[in-house]
Every structure is written in structure tokens, then in C-alpha cells.
Design a protein around this motif. Structure first.
Motif, PDB file in Angstrom:
ATOM      1  N   GLY A  78       0.789  -1.223   0.000  1.00  0.00           N
ATOM      2  CA  GLY A  78       0.000   0.000   0.000  1.00  0.00           C
ATOM      3  C   GLY A  78       0.823   1.275   0.000  1.00  0.00           C
ATOM      4  N   ASP A  79       2.141   1.183   0.248  1.00  0.00           N
ATOM      5  CA  ASP A  79       2.986   2.375   0.215  1.00  0.00           C
ATOM      6  C   ASP A  79       2.996   2.976  -1.181  1.00  0.00           C
ATOM      7  N   GLU A  80       3.233   4.292  -1.246  1.00  0.00           N
ATOM      8  CA  GLU A  80       3.420   4.959  -2.522  1.00  0.00           C
ATOM      9  C   GLU A  80       4.909   5.223  -2.694  1.00  0.00           C
ATOM     10  N   LEU A  81       5.482   4.670  -3.757  1.00  0.00           N
ATOM     11  CA  LEU A  81       6.896   4.837  -4.066  1.00  0.00           C
ATOM     12  C   LEU A  81       7.023   5.775  -5.257  1.00  0.00           C
ATOM     13  N   THR A  82       7.854   6.816  -5.103  1.00  0.00           N
ATOM     14  CA  THR A  82       8.113   7.740  -6.202  1.00  0.00           C
ATOM     15  C   THR A  82       9.574   7.603  -6.602  1.00  0.00           C
ATOM     16  N   VAL A  83       9.812   7.277  -7.869  1.00  0.00           N
ATOM     17  CA  VAL A  83      11.155   7.149  -8.423  1.00  0.00           C
ATOM     18  C   VAL A  83      11.266   8.228  -9.497  1.00  0.00           C
ATOM     19  N   GLY A  84      12.047   9.269  -9.200  1.00  0.00           N
ATOM     20  CA  GLY A  84      12.117  10.403 -10.135  1.00  0.00           C
ATOM     21  C   GLY A  84      10.744  11.015 -10.279  1.00  0.00           C
ATOM     22  N   ASN A  85      10.149  10.925 -11.473  1.00  0.00           N
ATOM     23  CA  ASN A  85       8.805  11.463 -11.692  1.00  0.00           C
ATOM     24  C   ASN A  85       7.753  10.366 -11.861  1.00  0.00           C
ATOM     25  N   PHE A  86       8.109   9.104 -11.615  1.00  0.00           N
ATOM     26  CA  PHE A  86       7.152   8.004 -11.713  1.00  0.00           C
ATOM     27  C   PHE A  86       6.649   7.642 -10.313  1.00  0.00           C
ATOM     28  N   ARG A  87       5.316   7.505 -10.188  1.00  0.00           N
ATOM     29  CA  ARG A  87       4.710   7.146  -8.898  1.00  0.00           C
ATOM     30  C   ARG A  87       4.096   5.754  -9.001  1.00  0.00           C
ATOM     31  N   TYR A  88       4.289   4.968  -7.936  1.00  0.00           N
ATOM     32  CA  TYR A  88       3.815   3.585  -7.902  1.00  0.00           C
ATOM     33  C   TYR A  88       3.137   3.270  -6.580  1.00  0.00           C
ATOM     34  N   GLN A  89       2.191   2.341  -6.630  1.00  0.00           N
ATOM     35  CA  GLN A  89       1.572   1.766  -5.427  1.00  0.00           C
ATOM     36  C   GLN A  89       2.210   0.396  -5.240  1.00  0.00           C
ATOM     37  N   VAL A  90       2.648   0.087  -4.014  1.00  0.00           N
ATOM     38  CA  VAL A  90       3.333  -1.173  -3.729  1.00  0.00           C
ATOM     39  C   VAL A  90       2.309  -2.251  -3.388  1.00  0.00           C
ATOM     40  N   TYR A  91       2.429  -3.386  -4.081  1.00  0.00           N
ATOM     41  CA  TYR A  91       1.613  -4.568  -3.788  1.00  0.00           C
ATOM     42  C   TYR A  91       2.545  -5.729  -3.548  1.00  0.00           C
TER      43      TYR A  91
END
Length: 170
Positions: A78-91
Motif C-alpha cells: 500500500g505504500d506509494e513509491l516515487t522514483v524520479g517522476n514516476f509514482r507507484y503503489q506497492v503490492y
């Protein structure tokens, strides 16, 4: 199904199907993210027991977990990971968290961005660290990382020594 980073922006979703994945623009990276805001070797993500750990590899635009810039951090479902300008939801894939996967009918709603995050994503050039963040990074990088007993659940655990320092670039 293996752990995943589901894209909250226009970038690709990422299947975390290897023990260690290198993310960046360079052709030798496991996951190539083609953006000027991504460093050649931006970060790595490693599977440690039953959770994931992300480590910034000295990138210009950094890595954020739930909006907080980190050098290293533990990723939870459920964490939100931001790498540079890309955002992801962790599953994460585990028997206890099988309900973490989104259903096709109910896409997850992205969190509202803070103004400084919007500026980062809209910037054309890399965003340098401020002096306080740069000093903190140098201090943290010089400190030894504690090694905890196997099975010890502690949010302060970071990568094991063998995973801390990636091989030098060719």
C-alpha cells in the motif's frame, strides 16, 4: 503472483520478480525508465525475507516513500513509491496480504499531490538536493547499518551488507 509496483502515473507497472532489481535509464538496468528525471542507475529494489527494500543509488531526483525522500527504506503493501517522476503503489505477495491486489472494477485513486511534488514532476531539469538533505545523505552514508537477527521485524532494518553497495558501473 510476485510483488508489483503498480503505476499511478503514465509510466510502466513493474513486476518485482527477481531478488534484486536495478532501476534507471541505462541499458544494463533490469527496469529501464526512460525519463530525463531518472538517473542512469537510479535505485535498486531488493526482496529481504517477507518485505521489499528500496535504496537510492545517488540519483539526482531521488526516491520517496509516501512523499518522504529516503536514501533507503522498507516498502510495505500500500505504500506509494516515487522514483524520479514516476509514482507507484506497492503490492506485496503473501498469504496474509492477498487482499492488497486491486480489483479490475475499482482502480486505486491516486493521492493528492503536495505543491512541491507537482513542481518536481513538472520540472524539465534535475532537481538538486538542498544543503540540509545533502549533508544528511553524507552522514547517513558514512554510518554502519545494523544487522538484525533473522525474523526480527523492525522498520529501521535496511539492506544487508552484501546488498548495500552495488557493483561499480562499467
Amino acid at each position: 503472483m510476485p510483488a508489483q509496483l503498480l503505476s499511478l502515473t503514465d509510466g510502466p507497472s513493474i513486476v518485482l520478480d527477481k531478488p534484486i532489481l536495478l532501476l534507471g535509464r541505462h541499458g544494463e538496468c533490469d527496469i529501464q525508465l526512460n525519463s530525463r528525471k531518472i538517473s542512469r542507475r537510479h535505485c535498486c529494489i531488493a526482496q529481504v525475507n517477507d518485505y521489499m527494500v528500496v535504496r537510492d543509488l545517488g540519483s539526482t531526483n531521488g526516491v520517496r516513500i509516501n512523499g518522504q525522500r529516503v536514501l533507503e527504506g522498507k516498502l510495505k503493501a500500500g505504500d506509494e513509491l516515487t522514483v524520479g517522476n514516476f509514482r507507484y503503489q506497492v503490492y506485496l505477495d503473501s498469504a496474509s496480504s492477498s487482499s492488497d491486489l486491486p480489483s479490475k472494477e475499482t482502480p486505486s485513486k491516486p493521492k493528492k499531490q503536495r505543491p512541491e511534488e507537482s513542481m518536481l514532476e513538472n520540472a524539465d531539469e534535475p532537481v538538486p538536493l538542498d544543503n540540509a538533505t545533502a549533508r544528511a545523505g553524507k552522514i547517513l552514508a558514512s554510518r554502519p547499518v545494523p544487522v538484525l537477527a533473522k525474523g526480527h521485524d523492525d522498520d529501521s532494518f535496511i539492506l544487508p551488507d552484501r546488498l548495500r553497495n552495488p557493483p561499480p558501473p562499467h
